[in-house]
Write a protein that holds these residues in place. Structure first.
Motif, mmCIF file in Angstrom:
data_model
loop_
_atom_site.group_PDB
_atom_site.id
_atom_site.type_symbol
_atom_site.label_atom_id
_atom_site.label_comp_id
_atom_site.label_asym_id
_atom_site.label_seq_id
_atom_site.Cartn_x
_atom_site.Cartn_y
_atom_site.Cartn_z
ATOM 1 N N ALA A 6 55.565 30.375 130.207
ATOM 2 C CA ALA A 6 57.094 29.849 130.403
ATOM 3 C C ALA A 6 57.281 29.597 131.638
ATOM 4 C CB ALA A 6 57.891 31.068 130.001
ATOM 5 N N LEU A 7 56.929 29.912 132.892
ATOM 6 C CA LEU A 7 57.283 29.553 133.995
ATOM 7 C C LEU A 7 56.589 28.225 134.390
ATOM 8 C CD1 LEU A 7 56.914 32.763 136.137
ATOM 9 C CD2 LEU A 7 59.034 31.740 135.511
ATOM 10 N N ALA A 8 55.284 28.115 134.177
ATOM 11 C CA ALA A 8 54.715 26.688 134.272
ATOM 12 C C ALA A 8 54.972 25.819 133.382
ATOM 13 C CB ALA A 8 53.159 27.177 134.322
ATOM 14 N N GLY A 9 55.608 26.115 132.081
ATOM 15 C CA GLY A 9 55.587 24.852 131.290
ATOM 16 C C GLY A 9 54.723 24.645 130.632
ATOM 17 N N ILE A 10 53.625 25.454 130.273
ATOM 18 C CA ILE A 10 52.349 24.926 129.465
ATOM 19 C C ILE A 10 52.249 26.007 128.193
ATOM 20 C CG2 ILE A 10 51.481 23.912 131.519
ATOM 21 C CD1 ILE A 10 49.688 26.274 131.808
ATOM 22 N N PRO A 11 51.433 25.712 127.169
ATOM 23 C CA PRO A 11 51.234 26.658 126.157
ATOM 24 C C PRO A 11 50.479 27.741 126.625
ATOM 25 C CG PRO A 11 50.484 24.221 125.540
ATOM 26 C CD PRO A 11 50.928 24.258 127.147
ATOM 27 N N GLN A 12 50.722 28.788 125.867
ATOM 28 C CA GLN A 12 50.318 30.175 126.315
ATOM 29 C C GLN A 12 48.482 30.002 126.191
ATOM 30 O OE1 GLN A 12 48.704 32.923 123.906
ATOM 31 N NE2 GLN A 12 48.629 34.255 126.058
ATOM 32 N N ALA A 13 48.462 29.395 125.090
ATOM 33 C CA ALA A 13 46.798 29.466 124.684
ATOM 34 C C ALA A 13 46.068 28.603 126.035
ATOM 35 C CB ALA A 13 46.651 28.470 123.555
ATOM 36 N N ARG A 14 46.665 27.837 126.638
ATOM 37 C CA ARG A 14 45.987 26.958 127.771
ATOM 38 C C ARG A 14 45.956 27.846 129.034
ATOM 39 N NH1 ARG A 14 42.517 24.203 130.044
ATOM 40 N NH2 ARG A 14 43.544 22.916 131.964
ATOM 41 N N VAL A 15 47.152 28.721 129.077
ATOM 42 C CA VAL A 15 47.222 29.788 130.293
ATOM 43 C C VAL A 15 46.068 30.770 130.281
ATOM 44 C CG1 VAL A 15 48.189 31.914 131.364
ATOM 45 C CG2 VAL A 15 49.468 29.884 130.803
ATOM 46 N N ASN A 16 45.732 31.353 128.785
ATOM 47 C CA ASN A 16 44.491 32.113 128.492
ATOM 48 C C ASN A 16 43.256 31.523 128.614
ATOM 49 O OD1 ASN A 16 42.580 32.949 126.110
ATOM 50 N ND2 ASN A 16 43.853 34.734 126.591
ATOM 51 N N ALA A 31 60.140 35.421 123.078
ATOM 52 C CA ALA A 31 61.675 35.771 123.358
ATOM 53 C C ALA A 31 61.982 36.849 124.257
ATOM 54 C CB ALA A 31 62.090 36.409 122.008
ATOM 55 N N LEU A 32 61.011 37.883 124.463
ATOM 56 C CA LEU A 32 61.156 38.791 125.647
ATOM 57 C C LEU A 32 60.808 38.191 127.095
ATOM 58 C CD1 LEU A 32 61.244 41.582 126.847
ATOM 59 C CD2 LEU A 32 58.781 41.659 126.541
ATOM 60 N N VAL A 33 60.181 37.308 127.222
ATOM 61 C CA VAL A 33 59.989 36.557 128.214
ATOM 62 C C VAL A 33 61.213 35.768 128.782
ATOM 63 C CG1 VAL A 33 58.681 34.664 129.601
ATOM 64 C CG2 VAL A 33 57.491 36.530 128.387
ATOM 65 N N ASP A 34 61.675 35.061 127.686
ATOM 66 C CA ASP A 34 63.121 34.228 127.717
ATOM 67 C C ASP A 34 64.336 35.080 128.496
ATOM 68 O OD1 ASP A 34 61.727 31.722 127.040
ATOM 69 O OD2 ASP A 34 62.427 31.847 125.113
ATOM 70 N N GLN A 35 64.328 36.282 127.894
ATOM 71 C CA GLN A 35 65.189 37.319 128.214
ATOM 72 C C GLN A 35 65.149 37.531 129.556
ATOM 73 O OE1 GLN A 35 65.125 40.436 125.188
ATOM 74 N NE2 GLN A 35 67.240 39.990 124.715
ATOM 75 N N LEU A 36 63.688 38.027 130.107
ATOM 76 C CA LEU A 36 63.686 38.247 131.393
ATOM 77 C C LEU A 36 64.024 37.334 132.132
ATOM 78 C CD1 LEU A 36 60.293 40.223 130.845
ATOM 79 C CD2 LEU A 36 62.358 41.113 131.634
#
Length: 184
Positions: A74-84, A40-45
């Motif tokens: 969020a910027l890449a449109g992929i799950p956060q677990a994948r980014v990690n 939600a914070l990222v979406d607000q930013l």
């Protein structure tokens, strides 16, 4: 506006100071926020136009890896677990693809690569998430890696990293002074 209207500061400098304060406050609040509120914070930013490469570098350099990873996801449109998983892998081609998919400028890739390498290596000083000594150590490690790159020129990103390092050290000094005063 008062500062600018009284000619105490140039409008560009006032904008920079305000933006820096807002970024620091947002990152400090992210340390206190529950992990499930990060999207939600990222979406607000994103909606406010505040999620830019400088903010992401500051978040990573501050040790706010959850905010950093959530923003990249969020910027890449992929799950956060994948980014990690991509960050933990440390594979240069995968990281470059992630940064490209997130729409970040290519000139920022070396700074992000340095930040990701430091995060992946776990070189931060252990302690509380809000511990400024940890952020100071982290930004110094990122700065050292970035400025030692053979293809690096004196550029705005290096200046930005140096400014973040100065800010982190100033905050660490304030934190230390506060601890001394409370102990007295």
């Amino acid at each position: 506006q008062l500062i600018v209207s009284r000619d105490w500061m140039a409008p560009e400098r006032a904008d920079t100071v305000t933006r820096d304060a807002r970024e620091r406050a947002t990152i400090a609040a992210a340390f206190e926020a529950p992990a499930d509120s990060m999207p939600a914070l990222v979406d607000q930013l994103i909606a406010a136009g505040e999620l830019n490469p400088a903010f992401l570098i500051r978040a990573a350099a501050s040790g706010q890896t959850l905010l950093f990873e959530t923003a990249l996801a969020a910027l890449a449109g992929i799950p956060q677990a994948r980014v990690n998983a991509l960050i933990q892998s440390g594979r240069a081609a995968s990281l470059k693809a992630l940064l490209e998919k997130a729409g970040l400028p290519a000139r920022t890739f070396p700074a992000f690569a340095a930040a990701i390498d430091v995060i992946r290596q776990g070189e931060a000083v252990p302690g509380a998430a809000s511990d400024y000594r940890r952020a100071t150590h982290l930004i110094d490690a990122i700065l050292n890696r970035y400025q030692n790159r053979p293809d690096r020129e004196l550029d705005p990103i290096l200046a930005l990293l140096r400014r973040f390092a100065t800010d982190a050290k100033r905050a660490a000094a304030r934190g230390y002074a506060q601890q001394v005063m409370e102990a007295a």
